[in-house]
Design a protein around this motif. Structure first.
Motif, PDB file in Angstrom:
ATOM      1  N   MET A  93      -3.139   9.343   0.398  1.00  0.00           N
ATOM      2  CA  MET A  93      -3.434   8.698  -1.104  1.00  0.00           C
ATOM      3  C   MET A  93      -4.207   7.364  -1.240  1.00  0.00           C
ATOM      4  O   MET A  93      -4.689   7.081  -2.010  1.00  0.00           O
ATOM      5  N   VAL A 129       0.785  -1.233   0.018  1.00  0.00           N
ATOM      6  CA  VAL A 129       0.015   0.068   0.008  1.00  0.00           C
ATOM      7  C   VAL A 129       1.053   1.298  -0.034  1.00  0.00           C
ATOM      8  O   VAL A 129       0.694   2.273  -0.532  1.00  0.00           O
ATOM      9  N   ALA A 130       2.039   1.358   0.918  1.00  0.00           N
ATOM     10  CA  ALA A 130       3.042   2.271   0.976  1.00  0.00           C
ATOM     11  C   ALA A 130       3.334   2.408  -0.712  1.00  0.00           C
ATOM     12  O   ALA A 130       3.719   3.593  -0.906  1.00  0.00           O
ATOM     13  N   THR A 131       3.852   1.618  -1.175  1.00  0.00           N
ATOM     14  CA  THR A 131       4.450   1.605  -2.661  1.00  0.00           C
ATOM     15  C   THR A 131       3.652   2.092  -3.408  1.00  0.00           C
ATOM     16  O   THR A 131       3.767   3.105  -4.378  1.00  0.00           O
ATOM     17  N   ALA A 132       2.400   1.676  -3.256  1.00  0.00           N
ATOM     18  CA  ALA A 132       1.246   2.117  -4.322  1.00  0.00           C
ATOM     19  C   ALA A 132       1.094   3.861  -4.025  1.00  0.00           C
ATOM     20  O   ALA A 132       0.996   4.675  -4.978  1.00  0.00           O
ATOM     21  N   SER A 133       1.030   4.205  -2.826  1.00  0.00           N
ATOM     22  CA  SER A 133       0.891   5.692  -2.630  1.00  0.00           C
ATOM     23  C   SER A 133       2.231   6.552  -3.163  1.00  0.00           C
ATOM     24  O   SER A 133       2.074   7.538  -3.556  1.00  0.00           O
ATOM     25  N   ARG A 134       3.299   5.766  -3.299  1.00  0.00           N
ATOM     26  CA  ARG A 134       4.469   6.486  -3.900  1.00  0.00           C
ATOM     27  C   ARG A 134       4.113   6.642  -5.536  1.00  0.00           C
ATOM     28  O   ARG A 134       4.602   7.729  -6.100  1.00  0.00           O
ATOM     29  N   LEU A 135       3.489   5.885  -5.959  1.00  0.00           N
ATOM     30  CA  LEU A 135       2.931   5.738  -7.515  1.00  0.00           C
ATOM     31  C   LEU A 135       2.167   6.983  -7.609  1.00  0.00           C
ATOM     32  O   LEU A 135       2.050   7.651  -8.751  1.00  0.00           O
ATOM     33  N   GLY A 136       1.372   7.085  -6.615  1.00  0.00           N
ATOM     34  CA  GLY A 136       0.167   8.062  -6.555  1.00  0.00           C
ATOM     35  C   GLY A 136       0.938   9.591  -6.565  1.00  0.00           C
ATOM     36  O   GLY A 136       0.550  10.372  -7.339  1.00  0.00           O
ATOM     37  N   ALA A 137       1.712   9.628  -5.733  1.00  0.00           N
ATOM     38  CA  ALA A 137       2.418  11.100  -5.170  1.00  0.00           C
ATOM     39  C   ALA A 137       3.197  11.545  -6.380  1.00  0.00           C
ATOM     40  O   ALA A 137       3.569  12.417  -6.796  1.00  0.00           O
ATOM     41  N   ALA A 138       3.804  10.445  -7.336  1.00  0.00           N
ATOM     42  CA  ALA A 138       4.307  10.937  -8.639  1.00  0.00           C
ATOM     43  C   ALA A 138       3.857  11.385  -9.480  1.00  0.00           C
ATOM     44  O   ALA A 138       4.404  12.082 -10.458  1.00  0.00           O
ATOM     45  N   TYR A 193      -3.648   0.489 -10.896  1.00  0.00           N
ATOM     46  CA  TYR A 193      -3.457   1.843 -10.113  1.00  0.00           C
ATOM     47  C   TYR A 193      -3.911   3.135 -10.736  1.00  0.00           C
ATOM     48  O   TYR A 193      -4.642   3.871 -10.289  1.00  0.00           O
ATOM     49  N   TYR A 194      -3.260   3.356 -11.988  1.00  0.00           N
ATOM     50  CA  TYR A 194      -3.475   4.644 -12.603  1.00  0.00           C
ATOM     51  C   TYR A 194      -4.887   4.830 -13.462  1.00  0.00           C
ATOM     52  O   TYR A 194      -5.344   6.041 -13.716  1.00  0.00           O
ATOM     53  N   ASN A 206       0.547   9.089   2.820  1.00  0.00           N
ATOM     54  CA  ASN A 206       0.178   7.665   2.576  1.00  0.00           C
ATOM     55  C   ASN A 206      -1.217   7.245   2.968  1.00  0.00           C
ATOM     56  O   ASN A 206      -1.980   6.815   2.019  1.00  0.00           O
TER      57      ASN A 206
END
Lengths: 252, 200
Positions: free
Chosen positions: B93, A43-52, B161-162, B90
């Motif tokens: 998001m 989940v934390a990794t996915a958040s990094r994708l989002g913040a990018a 995801y996207y 986190n």
């Protein structure tokens, strides 16, 4: 911790499960600390994708939000928190006992409610029937609990008219159970019938009655690729006489 | 997962020698009803939220609506946040993704969505991401890590995801068995985790 269930950690962290499947996975998660740890990281990794992909929102959005919060009452700490309610963030670590119990309790409540539906109909034999209902609830719940604990449980589900059906299947247990909830109640002379579907056609997997929920032990899934549910005359039909109100793929 | 997303700290008042509060510290203040803390928090998290929501929802007006919902929900439920749940970003998001996905899944019949997605080339999809993320350091790292995945891992993750697709939809779109997609989503994300240095 079977690799079969465990592979869902990725799809779960990416919000890529259907709602019913997500619920079942969360039940599994409550019992699997290794999964919980992995999910937290993913989940934390996915958040990094989002913040990018950050993009500055228009200034008027900021103004609207700042006005809106002045009108919005905040939750007080320790307030009522329902699983799956608005604001649920999918964070795993706080799914401790209270939420585990509430999820499990909800599952039991659905099953018991289904069992007690029978009580209402046979009001004349209250005591006898209540006992019967309780043991029925236990009988209904036991295979579900057993499946949920299976390392290789697979799930699939479908929805129709506000109701849902979830199928749990485990190859290692050689067991498949289908649970329905919130289905529209049918007249007494009708019944829900569950079908296995493949290229050869339909074969009946059993009846679920006319009530809003039920549990069906599927003994002969055969080589069904799809599950279909139809409304049939009470007693069931040899072949469907109406088109399925719901169908979904058999769990992989 | 505390260091899963780097602490966000505003630097505008760095000249005073005082570190500006982190998003986590601000969220604690927000939970106590501080509107000014929320305003500072907004400056830190509104862009990541809006960017992600817009990628998934696409429609600009609806993206603004969902972003507003998410931010107001953060205000409303701030008391639920504790640092062991990971970074504030986190947390935000995760909520933003869930709400954006709820919006597209409820708003559109799955057939519409399939058509919408099918109409897009997956390569172009990835290029778009790559282009958008290229400007920032964080993004540069994400871009580099994404390009280190296999094609199937990358396409699966980008669509899920996207684009907000379920893994079933991803399997259909990529004409690949469900089991394979489940596995690629997991092992792709694990590779991203290791590449980005996310720890639990």
């Amino acid at each position: 911790m079977s690799p079969d269930v465990h592979t869902l950690t990725g799809a779960y962290a990416l919000d890529a499960l259907d709602p019913d499947e997500r619920e079942v996975f969360e039940l599994h998660l409550a019992e699997c600390s290794a999964c919980t740890h992995e999910v937290a990281e993913l989940v934390a990794t996915a958040s990094r994708l989002g913040a990018a992909v950050a993009v500055t929102p228009p200034e008027n959005l900021r103004k609207r939000v700042l006005v809106e919060i002045t009108r919005t009452r905040q939750e007080t700490p320790g307030g009522l928190r329902l699983v799956g309610a608005d604001g649920e963030l999918g964070a795993i670590r706080r799914r401790k006992w209270t939420t585990r119990i509430s999820v499990a309790a909800a599952a039991v409540a659905i099953l018991v409610a289904g069992a007690f539906g029978v009580v209402a109909i046979n009001a004349n034999h209250q005591l006898q029937t209540a006992q019967g209902a309780l043991s029925q609830a236990q009988q209904q719940y036991a295979p579900v609990a057993q499946l949920l604990a299976a390392p290789d449980v697979h799930t699939a589900s479908g929805t129709a008219d506000g109701g849902s059906a979830t199928m749990l299947t485990s190859r290692s247990l050689d067991k498949t159970v289908l649970v329905t909830a919130n289905m529209p109640v049918q007249p007494a002379n009708r019944t829900y019938q569950v079908w296995g579907i493949n290229s050869a056609g339909f074969h009946s997997l059993g009846l679920l009655g006319n009530g809003s929920g039920g549990t069906l032990n599927v003994t002969d899934l055969g080589n069904a690729r799809q599950i279909g549910i139809t409304v049939e005359p009470a007693g069931g039909s040899q072949q469907p006489t109406s088109s399925p109100i719901m169908h979904f793929a058999v769990p992989a | 997962m505390n260091d899963s997303v780097r602490p966000l700290r505003r630097t505008i008042d760095a000249g005073l020698g005082l570190p500006a509060p982190t998003a986590e510290e601000l969220l604690v203040e927000v939970a106590r009803g501080s509107e000014s803390a929320f305003e500072q928090l907004y400056a830190l998290i509104a862009s990541p939220i809006f960017g992600l929501v817009r990628r998934i929802v696409r429609d600009h007006a609806q993206s603004e609506e969902v972003t507003q919902e998410v931010l107001v929900e953060l205000w409303r439920t701030a008391s639920r946040y504790t640092p062991e749940r990971g970074s504030a970003l986190n947390w935000a998001m995760t909520l933003a993704h869930r709400r954006a996905v709820d919006r597209v899944r409820s708003a559109q019949a799955s057939t519409d969505r399939d058509q919408r997605v099918a109409a897009m080339s997956n390569d172009r999809e990835f290029d778009e991401v790559a282009e958008e993320v290229a400007t920032r350091l964080e993004s540069e790292q994400v871009r580099r890590c994404l390009s280190g995945l296999t094609d199937l891992q990358r396409q699966s993750i980008v669509l899920a995801y996207y684009n907000g697709n379920t893994y079933r939809e991803v399997a259909e779109l990529l004409d690949t068995p469900l089991g394979t997609i489940k596995t690629r989503l997991r092992d792709g994300l694990i590779r991203m985790r290791d590449c980005l240095g996310v720890t639990g």
